[in-house]
Design a protein around this motif. Structure first.
Motif, PDB file in Angstrom:
ATOM      1  N   MET A 130       1.507 -17.306  -2.064  1.00 54.77           N
ATOM      2  CA  MET A 130       2.435 -16.950  -3.130  1.00 54.77           C
ATOM      3  C   MET A 130       1.899 -15.768  -3.936  1.00 54.77           C
ATOM      4  N   ALA A 131       0.595 -15.792  -4.242  1.00 62.13           N
ATOM      5  CA  ALA A 131      -0.010 -14.688  -4.987  1.00 62.13           C
ATOM      6  C   ALA A 131       0.062 -13.389  -4.200  1.00 62.13           C
ATOM      7  N   ARG A 132      -0.174 -13.502  -2.889  1.00 62.73           N
ATOM      8  CA  ARG A 132      -0.179 -12.313  -2.025  1.00 62.73           C
ATOM      9  C   ARG A 132       1.220 -11.707  -1.923  1.00 62.73           C
ATOM     10  N   ILE A 133       2.235 -12.546  -1.748  1.00 64.03           N
ATOM     11  CA  ILE A 133       3.605 -12.054  -1.619  1.00 64.03           C
ATOM     12  C   ILE A 133       4.042 -11.359  -2.907  1.00 64.03           C
ATOM     13  N   ILE A 134       3.684 -11.950  -4.057  1.00 61.70           N
ATOM     14  CA  ILE A 134       4.021 -11.339  -5.344  1.00 61.70           C
ATOM     15  C   ILE A 134       3.347  -9.977  -5.479  1.00 61.70           C
ATOM     16  N   ALA A 135       2.060  -9.906  -5.093  1.00 59.12           N
ATOM     17  CA  ALA A 135       1.322  -8.646  -5.204  1.00 59.12           C
ATOM     18  C   ALA A 135       1.911  -7.576  -4.290  1.00 59.12           C
ATOM     19  N   TYR A 136       2.238  -7.943  -3.045  1.00 59.52           N
ATOM     20  CA  TYR A 136       2.836  -6.981  -2.114  1.00 59.52           C
ATOM     21  C   TYR A 136       4.150  -6.456  -2.675  1.00 59.52           C
ATOM     22  N   GLY A 137       4.987  -7.363  -3.195  1.00 60.41           N
ATOM     23  CA  GLY A 137       6.267  -6.948  -3.746  1.00 60.41           C
ATOM     24  C   GLY A 137       6.101  -5.985  -4.903  1.00 60.41           C
ATOM     25  N   PHE A 138       5.134  -6.268  -5.777  1.00 56.75           N
ATOM     26  CA  PHE A 138       4.893  -5.396  -6.920  1.00 56.75           C
ATOM     27  C   PHE A 138       4.438  -4.008  -6.472  1.00 56.75           C
ATOM     28  N   LEU A 139       3.521  -3.960  -5.505  1.00 55.29           N
ATOM     29  CA  LEU A 139       2.980  -2.680  -5.054  1.00 55.29           C
ATOM     30  C   LEU A 139       4.050  -1.807  -4.398  1.00 55.29           C
ATOM     31  N   PHE A 140       4.896  -2.416  -3.559  1.00 53.02           N
ATOM     32  CA  PHE A 140       5.919  -1.629  -2.880  1.00 53.02           C
ATOM     33  C   PHE A 140       7.023  -1.205  -3.845  1.00 53.02           C
ATOM     34  N   LEU A 141       7.336  -2.050  -4.825  1.00 49.68           N
ATOM     35  CA  LEU A 141       8.306  -1.654  -5.839  1.00 49.68           C
ATOM     36  C   LEU A 141       7.764  -0.520  -6.682  1.00 49.68           C
ATOM     37  N   ALA A 142       6.472  -0.590  -7.029  1.00 47.61           N
ATOM     38  CA  ALA A 142       5.849   0.472  -7.814  1.00 47.61           C
ATOM     39  C   ALA A 142       5.837   1.791  -7.061  1.00 47.61           C
ATOM     40  N   ALA A 143       5.784   1.689  -5.712  1.00 48.18           N
ATOM     41  CA  ALA A 143       5.766   2.901  -4.885  1.00 48.18           C
ATOM     42  C   ALA A 143       7.163   3.462  -4.670  1.00 48.18           C
ATOM     43  N   GLY A 144       8.202   2.783  -5.214  1.00 49.46           N
ATOM     44  CA  GLY A 144       9.558   3.281  -5.094  1.00 49.46           C
ATOM     45  C   GLY A 144      10.350   2.681  -3.955  1.00 49.46           C
ATOM     46  N   ALA A 145       9.749   1.778  -3.190  1.00 46.96           N
ATOM     47  CA  ALA A 145      10.454   1.132  -2.086  1.00 46.96           C
ATOM     48  C   ALA A 145      11.002  -0.204  -2.560  1.00 46.96           C
ATOM     49  N   ALA A 146      12.254  -0.495  -2.208  1.00 48.84           N
ATOM     50  CA  ALA A 146      12.875  -1.735  -2.657  1.00 48.84           C
ATOM     51  C   ALA A 146      12.174  -2.942  -2.051  1.00 48.84           C
ATOM     52  N   SER A 147      11.780  -2.849  -0.818  1.00 46.00           N
ATOM     53  CA  SER A 147      11.121  -3.958  -0.128  1.00 46.00           C
ATOM     54  C   SER A 147      10.436  -3.410   1.119  1.00 46.00           C
ATOM     55  N   PRO A 148       9.264  -3.927   1.456  1.00 41.53           N
ATOM     56  CA  PRO A 148       8.619  -3.496   2.698  1.00 41.53           C
ATOM     57  C   PRO A 148       9.363  -3.982   3.926  1.00 41.53           C
ATOM     58  N   ILE A 149      10.228  -4.988   3.758  1.00 41.46           N
ATOM     59  CA  ILE A 149      10.946  -5.591   4.883  1.00 41.46           C
ATOM     60  C   ILE A 149      12.409  -5.177   4.817  1.00 41.46           C
ATOM     61  N   GLY A 150      12.914  -4.540   5.864  1.00 36.96           N
ATOM     62  CA  GLY A 150      14.294  -4.123   5.921  1.00 36.96           C
ATOM     63  C   GLY A 150      15.226  -5.280   6.227  1.00 36.96           C
ATOM     64  N   ALA A 151      16.539  -5.102   5.896  1.00 37.74           N
ATOM     65  CA  ALA A 151      17.521  -6.167   6.116  1.00 37.74           C
ATOM     66  C   ALA A 151      17.603  -6.567   7.590  1.00 37.74           C
ATOM     67  N   GLU A 152      17.425  -5.591   8.498  1.00 34.51           N
ATOM     68  CA  GLU A 152      17.527  -5.889   9.913  1.00 34.51           C
ATOM     69  C   GLU A 152      16.336  -6.681  10.447  1.00 34.51           C
ATOM     70  N   GLN A 153      15.267  -6.769   9.638  1.00 33.95           N
ATOM     71  CA  GLN A 153      14.070  -7.482  10.082  1.00 33.95           C
ATOM     72  C   GLN A 153      14.059  -8.948   9.652  1.00 33.95           C
ATOM     73  N   TRP A 154      14.900  -9.301   8.659  1.00 35.76           N
ATOM     74  CA  TRP A 154      14.890 -10.674   8.146  1.00 35.76           C
ATOM     75  C   TRP A 154      15.327 -11.722   9.168  1.00 35.76           C
ATOM     76  N   PRO A 155      16.343 -11.472  10.024  1.00 39.46           N
ATOM     77  CA  PRO A 155      16.703 -12.503  11.014  1.00 39.46           C
ATOM     78  C   PRO A 155      15.541 -12.881  11.922  1.00 39.46           C
ATOM     79  N   LEU A 156      14.749 -11.889  12.336  1.00 39.29           N
ATOM     80  CA  LEU A 156      13.602 -12.180  13.195  1.00 39.29           C
ATOM     81  C   LEU A 156      12.556 -12.989  12.429  1.00 39.29           C
ATOM     82  N   ILE A 157      12.345 -12.636  11.149  1.00 40.06           N
ATOM     83  CA  ILE A 157      11.378 -13.377  10.329  1.00 40.06           C
ATOM     84  C   ILE A 157      11.853 -14.809  10.110  1.00 40.06           C
ATOM     85  N   ALA A 158      13.162 -14.983   9.859  1.00 40.94           N
ATOM     86  CA  ALA A 158      13.722 -16.330   9.658  1.00 40.94           C
ATOM     87  C   ALA A 158      13.577 -17.162  10.928  1.00 40.94           C
ATOM     88  N   ALA A 159      13.830 -16.539  12.074  1.00 41.38           N
ATOM     89  CA  ALA A 159      13.698 -17.259  13.343  1.00 41.38           C
ATOM     90  C   ALA A 159      12.242 -17.655  13.573  1.00 41.38           C
TER      91      ALA A 159
END
Length: 262
Positions: A189-218
């Motif tokens: 949980m700490a790691r996911i929060i940190a990754y999200g903060f870093l990528f948002l600070a860098a101007g990216a909405a998310s390191p994971i694109g919408a097309e990648q979520w189905p594969l992650i969910a599977a």
């Protein structure tokens, strides 16, 4: 084919590592790295790893040793933020070298090199008899938490060191599995929060694109099935066998990462 590879790997590794307490992130991240950039593969692995640990906490969390969770888990969480910050710094470096193998272009980057070395070190913990039988006094839990948390934040390979420390504390199998799952969940949980903060600070909405979520969910669903199957059958496999299989796989993965092949 992509779904077959990722889901098959998630199911097998999740079941394989239920009792060892490590290996899911270490073995699954390189599989994601075949299809995603490395920094996205680390984030995707963290999602599957975190969801799988939630599932395991629901199943075995009541057996967790509260003292171990506090003395080992809290330092691990703090160090995970530092490790995640280090990943954001290293991933911005340019490629060190590129070369071709047939139609395949291999790219050696600093983050791949660092992760390859880390995976190689963790492979030695499973393959070398001297390290496999490592015994650590319970008073060193603080340092174990800091080390596993930092490397967990940096590369997602927190479980090997955590198990190496917790196995030496004399807890029961149920307490080991429950404590391991509980601490792994907190660090994830700490790691996911940190990754999200870093990528948002860098101007990216998310390191994971919408097309990648189905594969992650599977992959997450397959990991849940692996836990259920592993809980039923894994007790018949010795820890030595699991460590040997994981060590050999880790060794191959580390070579491929350092060579820039994956």
């Amino acid at each position: 084919m992509i779904y077959l590879v990722v889901c098959g790997a998630a199911l097998f590794v999740s079941g394989l590592t239920l009792y060892s307490g490590f290996g899911l992130g270490t073995l699954l991240m390189p599989v994601f790295a075949i299809f995603f950039p490395v920094h996205v593969a680390v984030a995707a692995t963290a999602v599957v790893h975190g969801a799988n640990n939630i599932f395991k906490v629901l199943v075995v969390g009541r057996h967790a040793d509260r003292e171990l969770v506090l003395r080992f888990g809290i330092p691990a969480i703090v160090a995970a933020f530092a490790g995640a910050a280090a990943l954001g710094y290293v991933s911005g470096f340019d490629a060190l070298a590129t070369y071709s193998i047939g139609t395949k272009t291999a790219v050696i980057t600093p983050v791949k090199l660092v992760m390859g070395i880390l995976v190689l070190v963790f492979a030695m913990f499973e393959l070398l008899p001297l390290l496999r039988g490592l015994r650590i006094d319970r008073r060193h839990l603080l340092w174990g938490g800091l080390l596993s948390g930092f490397f967990g934040g940096l590369s997602g390979h927190q479980g090997a060191l955590r198990s190496a420390f917790l196995l030496k504390t004399g807890v029961s199998t149920e307490a080991f599995v429950g404590t391991n799952a509980f601490i792994g969940f907190m660090v994830d949980m700490a790691r996911i929060i940190a990754y999200g903060f870093l990528f948002l600070a860098a101007g990216a909405a998310s390191p994971i694109g919408a097309e990648q979520w189905p594969l992650i969910a599977a992959g997450t669903g397959a990991a849940f099935v692996g836990v259920i199957i592993g809980k039923r059958w894994m007790h018949k496999v010795t820890m030595t066998t699991v460590q040997t299989i994981a060590g050999v796989l880790l060794l191959g993965i580390s070579v491929c990462l350092m060579a820039g092949i994956v």
